[in-house]
Design an enzyme around this catalytic site. Structure first.
Site, PDB file in Angstrom:
ATOM      1  N   GLU A 174       1.668   7.015  10.114  1.00  0.00           N
ATOM      2  CA  GLU A 174       0.478   5.947   9.735  1.00  0.00           C
ATOM      3  C   GLU A 174       1.005   4.740   9.367  1.00  0.00           C
ATOM      4  O   GLU A 174       0.049   3.782   9.018  1.00  0.00           O
ATOM      5  CB  GLU A 174      -0.394   6.776   8.581  1.00  0.00           C
ATOM      6  N   HIS A 250      -4.015   6.816   2.244  1.00  0.00           N
ATOM      7  CA  HIS A 250      -2.795   5.996   2.534  1.00  0.00           C
ATOM      8  C   HIS A 250      -1.848   5.711   1.061  1.00  0.00           C
ATOM      9  O   HIS A 250      -3.135   5.475   0.102  1.00  0.00           O
ATOM     10  CB  HIS A 250      -2.622   4.917   3.217  1.00  0.00           C
ATOM     11  N   CYS A 370      -4.936  -3.320   4.124  1.00  0.00           N
ATOM     12  CA  CYS A 370      -5.254  -2.598   5.519  1.00  0.00           C
ATOM     13  C   CYS A 370      -5.283  -3.569   6.666  1.00  0.00           C
ATOM     14  O   CYS A 370      -4.802  -3.107   7.803  1.00  0.00           O
ATOM     15  CB  CYS A 370      -6.370  -1.874   5.537  1.00  0.00           C
TER      16      CYS A 370
END
Ligand code: SUG
Length: 447
Positions: A174, A250, A370
């Protein structure tokens, strides 16, 4: 030589919508199928970039990808003209249409893992595009991401690019959302921390019960090998599975770092004490600052809804102290805001907090952190970056006008079935490539 942290933010694409596509991401599930506001979303994202630049930071831009992604729909068996593909997918598999329409590449913390030149074996900056293979709609990003990064960091003397790790859930990667780096300065050698959620090739003594752990240990190791990092300067640590089940899909939902400072929720890691010791040992004699937020101060549920940790921890030019750039949702949460007021009184490197409005992105689980990919660069490396992708006043004005010309105020799930939305989106992207002098970058421009 001077060195910088450059934030490359994702320009939010014209098809931004709430597809409810990310299992384990609570905001995505709670806003599934609601009306989205693409124009407002893109303006919010761009305004954040402008603000950070105004604060004196280096700010870059990454472009949205081709959506709807017709090549993927074709691979999945939808044939005929472009309009026929959209119509058939809308009738037979709306979830696939939504996946191929998602503007999810805006969250560029997931675009790649980046290791600065001071850490790598060959003294170049290394990039590995993230395969994002835990979520179908995100697994179609990495090829274009890789090409875009190559177009921006296009000098073999300074930059090395690696393709995404091989597919299969074993190597779920990720990108930078699970990667932290500690160093006295951006151009100095540092310790890289890879956070993972599960082991893929051995049994997990600690595993999630409800939500998927996206990042595998084996993927993190592979990236550290590709980047030729020194074993003595790399730490691998497992995220607490309980915190993934609480919605922290995350690591950057529960911690953020910069230089010598690590701001984290006390429950973020499986073995926090060992992690902190190992980081300090590898970092050396200078002190690392661990700022831990206790569950009694900010319960997990508040950390996840406010995105307290999905903030940008930055050091502004000429200042020693650090500033935390948070989403406005953190100011609106009573416990979080109380904590932030206390934090500024304490003896830590974080002395100032600021808030930005990225609500449209937040409703899909993407906060300020993000939306940006951090790239630490020396002066010479920064000079080798394609300058079109660095935010300037002119680019800011051009992008705002481009958004006004092309973006809809609102998109509902039913709108995805209308081929006119596809035509509008591709027209907008076509113009965007001209603005960035990218030539025929998108697939639809080449077929
Ligand atoms: O992968 N949301 C993204 C949010 C990514 C946030 N990134 C970081 N924490 N670094 C994700 O879950 C939702 C799309 C939708 O449901 O329409 C989505 O993909």
């Amino acid at each position: 030589m001077n060195s910088y942290e450059v934030n490359f933010d994702g320009l939010i694409g014209p098809t931004h919508n709430y597809g409810g596509l990310s299992f384990g991401n609570i905001a995505s599930a709670s806003n599934a199928l609601k009306l989205s506001e693409p124009q407002r979303a893109a303006r919010q994202g761009l305004e954040k970039m402008r603000y950070l630049r105004e604060l004196g930071l280096q700010q870059g831009v990454l472009l949205p990808q081709q959506r709807p992604h017709l090549p993927t729909l074709r691979k999945l068996g939808f044939g005929g003209s472009d309009s026929a593909i959209i119509e058939k997918a809308a009738k037979q598999a709306p979830e696939l249409l939504a996946s191929c329409y998602s503007a999810s590449c805006m969250w560029t913390a997931n675009a790649a893992t980046v290791s600065p030149s001071a850490d790598t074996g060959d003294g170049r900056v290394h990039f590995t595009a993230a395969n994002l293979n835990s979520m179908f709609h995100r697994s179609i990003e990495h090829q274009t991401t890789g090409r875009l990064l190559q177009a921006i960091f296009n000098d073999r003397q300074y930059f090395d690019h690696h393709q995404a790790l091989p597919g299969g859930s074993h190597f779920g990667d990720e990108g930078a959302a699970n990667h932290n780096r500690f160093a006295p300065d951006y151009g100095a050698a540092g310790v890289e921390l890879f956070v993972f959620g599960r082991y893929a090739f051995r049994e997990n003594s600690a595993a999630t019960a409800h939500f998927p752990a996206r990042q595998s240990y084996e993927a993190s190791r592979a990236v550290s090998r590709l980047h030729r990092l020194q074993a003595a300067k790399v730490v691998f640590a497992q995220q607490n599975p309980g915190i993934i089940d609480a919605g922290a899909f995350h690591n950057d939902v529960v911690s953020v770092s910069n230089l010598n400072t690590f701001f984290m929720h006390e429950e973020a890691f499986l073995d926090k004490a060992q992690l902190q010791q190992q980081l300090q040992r590898q970092y050396g004699d200078e002190k690392l600052h661990f700022i831990e937020v206790k569950t009694s101060q900010v319960p997990l549920a508040d950390a996840v809804t406010s995105y307290l940790f999905n903030s940008q921890l930055v050091r502004l030019p000429g200042e020693d102290a650090m500033t935390l750039i948070l989403p406005v949702e953190s100011r609106e949460n009573e416990k979080v805001y109380r904590y932030l007021r206390q934090l500024q009184q304490q003896d830590t490197p974080i002395k100032r907090v600021e808030f930005v409005d990225v609500r449209q992105s937040m409703k899909n689980g993407g906060g300020p952190a993000c939306l940006r990919l951090r790239v630490a660069l020396t002066e010479a490396e920064l000079n080798a970056v394609n300058p079109r992708f660095m935010l300037t006043d002119t680019l800011f004005a051009d992008l705002n006008q481009w958004i006004d010309r092309h973006y809809r105020d609102r998109i509902s799930p039913a709108d995805l079935a209308d081929p006119v939305l596809m035509e509008e989106s591709l027209r907008a992207l076509d113009e965007l490539t001209a603005l960035f002098n990218l030539g025929s970058f998108y697939e639809f421009q080449r077929s």
